[in-house]
Write a protein that holds these residues in place. Structure first.
Motif, PDB file in Angstrom:
ATOM      1  N   THR A  62       4.158 -52.364 -79.770  1.00  0.00           N
ATOM      2  CA  THR A  62       5.071 -52.376 -80.915  1.00  0.00           C
ATOM      3  C   THR A  62       6.496 -52.252 -80.371  1.00  0.00           C
ATOM      4  O   THR A  62       6.685 -52.037 -79.163  1.00  0.00           O
ATOM      5  CB  THR A  62       4.753 -51.219 -81.876  1.00  0.00           C
TER       6      THR A  62
ATOM      7  N   ASP B 284       4.471 -56.198 -86.729  1.00  0.00           N
ATOM      8  CA  ASP B 284       4.727 -54.779 -86.446  1.00  0.00           C
ATOM      9  C   ASP B 284       4.063 -54.352 -85.146  1.00  0.00           C
ATOM     10  O   ASP B 284       4.631 -53.571 -84.366  1.00  0.00           O
ATOM     11  CB  ASP B 284       4.210 -53.917 -87.601  1.00  0.00           C
ATOM     12  N   THR B 285       2.846 -54.848 -84.933  1.00  0.00           N
ATOM     13  CA  THR B 285       2.104 -54.553 -83.713  1.00  0.00           C
ATOM     14  C   THR B 285       1.384 -55.824 -83.271  1.00  0.00           C
ATOM     15  O   THR B 285       1.232 -56.767 -84.051  1.00  0.00           O
ATOM     16  CB  THR B 285       1.053 -53.442 -83.929  1.00  0.00           C
TER      17      THR B 285
ATOM     18  N   LYS C 166       0.320 -52.202 -91.764  1.00  0.00           N
ATOM     19  CA  LYS C 166       1.346 -53.033 -91.147  1.00  0.00           C
ATOM     20  C   LYS C 166       0.754 -54.404 -90.766  1.00  0.00           C
ATOM     21  O   LYS C 166      -0.441 -54.639 -90.884  1.00  0.00           O
ATOM     22  CB  LYS C 166       1.906 -52.354 -89.890  1.00  0.00           C
TER      23      LYS C 166
ATOM     24  N   ILE D  13       6.246 -46.486 -84.940  1.00  0.00           N
ATOM     25  CA  ILE D  13       4.790 -46.563 -84.819  1.00  0.00           C
ATOM     26  C   ILE D  13       4.386 -46.034 -83.450  1.00  0.00           C
ATOM     27  O   ILE D  13       4.732 -46.613 -82.419  1.00  0.00           O
ATOM     28  CB  ILE D  13       4.304 -48.015 -84.996  1.00  0.00           C
TER      29      ILE D  13
ATOM     30  N   HIS E  77      -0.459 -56.826 -88.021  1.00  0.00           N
ATOM     31  CA  HIS E  77      -0.907 -56.794 -86.632  1.00  0.00           C
ATOM     32  C   HIS E  77      -1.296 -58.197 -86.195  1.00  0.00           C
ATOM     33  O   HIS E  77      -2.130 -58.851 -86.834  1.00  0.00           O
ATOM     34  CB  HIS E  77      -2.112 -55.870 -86.469  1.00  0.00           C
TER      35      HIS E  77
ATOM     36  N   ALA F 146       0.046 -47.555 -87.619  1.00  0.00           N
ATOM     37  CA  ALA F 146       0.092 -49.000 -87.861  1.00  0.00           C
ATOM     38  C   ALA F 146      -0.700 -49.427 -89.089  1.00  0.00           C
ATOM     39  O   ALA F 146      -0.670 -50.604 -89.465  1.00  0.00           O
ATOM     40  CB  ALA F 146      -0.434 -49.741 -86.634  1.00  0.00           C
TER      41      ALA F 146
END
Length: 306
Positions: free
Chosen positions: A124, A193-194, A139, A130, A141, A136
């Motif tokens: 991230t 986000d990740t 969020k 995060i 991914h 997470a």
């Protein structure tokens, strides 16, 4: 599914020594596929010393085949358009399944300490707030590619079996970025986000190499999760090739680090800060990757069930 081992290859070669040089008459061009873990320009540059070494050693023309995604390489070997490929474990398993056992692994990468594995990680932005998979939840991914071991299969499997959640339900969305570098770039740009990617250790991995190449700034991307060790993916060949051809090309790969040490450093993305760099290749066989074949089948059943 049929399988072929190095013992079988050796037996075939011993039974027909006169054929050892004949394969070059039928295969004057050898095409080797590489996966889309990084942009095409860097892939070709990194593999150029290997291509030159193989061409000089084998005495035939060698071409590096690239595709926009992992499936492009899988489809190419299944369609007999390329002779071999450097696969990840999951993409090898996909090729093995799709060809009904029509590919055989011969080599994988070995590290200085004898290790032959790496890790899937989740990254991230360091300033995202995060710090864990728990943070997470809800969020976006990104996975790398449906046929990526570290960018999809291993994290997906571990999220369900070890972390206790199904990604499609846990995250707000689970898009495929298309490649590892695209995943990391998406995180940096705020698109994701990740994201799932991989590293060999804390100084050598996708995002660390992107920093070295000047693609992203240092200190922007942070790791928040790491998988158990994964067996590195293999060099694999079509099983419908002459056994002596497979063995001779395999040996040429094995000789590469000694014949061209500087070229091997470029090929293996050598980092002087890495205390455990790749140093060459280790022999493998079909059984080494059977658990990956089974894991992919498990994932398919999970997705169908969902």
């Amino acid at each position: 599914m049929r399988s072929i081992t190095l013992v079988t290859l050796a037996a075939l070669m011993a039974a027909s020594p006169a054929l050892a040089a004949d394969w070059k008459k039928d295969y004057q061009v050898v095409k080797i596929g590489v996966l889309s873990g990084e942009n095409e320009k860097d892939r070709l540059a990194r593999n150029e010393p290997l291509r030159e070494h193989l061409e000089k050693t084998l005495g035939v023309k060698v071409e590096i085949f690239t595709a926009g995604n992992y499936d492009g390489v899988i489809q190419a070997i299944a369609a007999n358009q390329i002779e071999a490929a450097r696969f990840g474990s999951s993409s090898y398993a996909a090729a093995y399944t799709q060809t009904n056992g029509g590919v055989v692994p011969t080599l994988t990468t070995i590290k200085k300490n004898g290790n032959t594995g790496y890790h899937s990680i989740v990254v991230t932005r360091c300033d995202s707030g995060i710090k864990s998979l728990a943070d997470a939840k809800g969020k976006v991914h990104a996975f790398a590619d449906p046929d990526s071991t570290s960018g999809y299969a291993v994290p997906y499997f571990n999220f369900i079996t070890k972390e206790g959640f199904k990604p499609e339900e846990y995250f707000a969305a689970t898009p495929f970025g298309g490649s590892h570098e695209a995943d990391v770039t998406g995180v940096v740009n705020g698109t994701f986000d990740t994201a799932s990617t991989y590293q060999n250790n804390d100084v050598d991995g996708v995002y660390q190499r992107m920093v070295t190449k000047g693609m992203i700034d240092a200190g922007v991307v942070c790791k928040i999760w790491e998988s158990p060790e994964i067996t590195s993916g293999p060099l694999a060949f079509r099983t419908n090739l002459p056994a002596e051809m497979i063995e001779e090309i395999t040996q040429a790969f094995e000789n590469f680090p000694e014949t061209d040490p500087e070229g091997y450093k470029l090929y293996s993305s050598f980092d002087p800060k890495d205390a455990n760099p790749a140093v060459g290749f280790s022999r493998v066989d079909t059984e080494r990757y059977q658990w990956i074949v089974e894991m992919r089948d498990w994932i398919k059943k999970q997705r169908r069930g969902g």
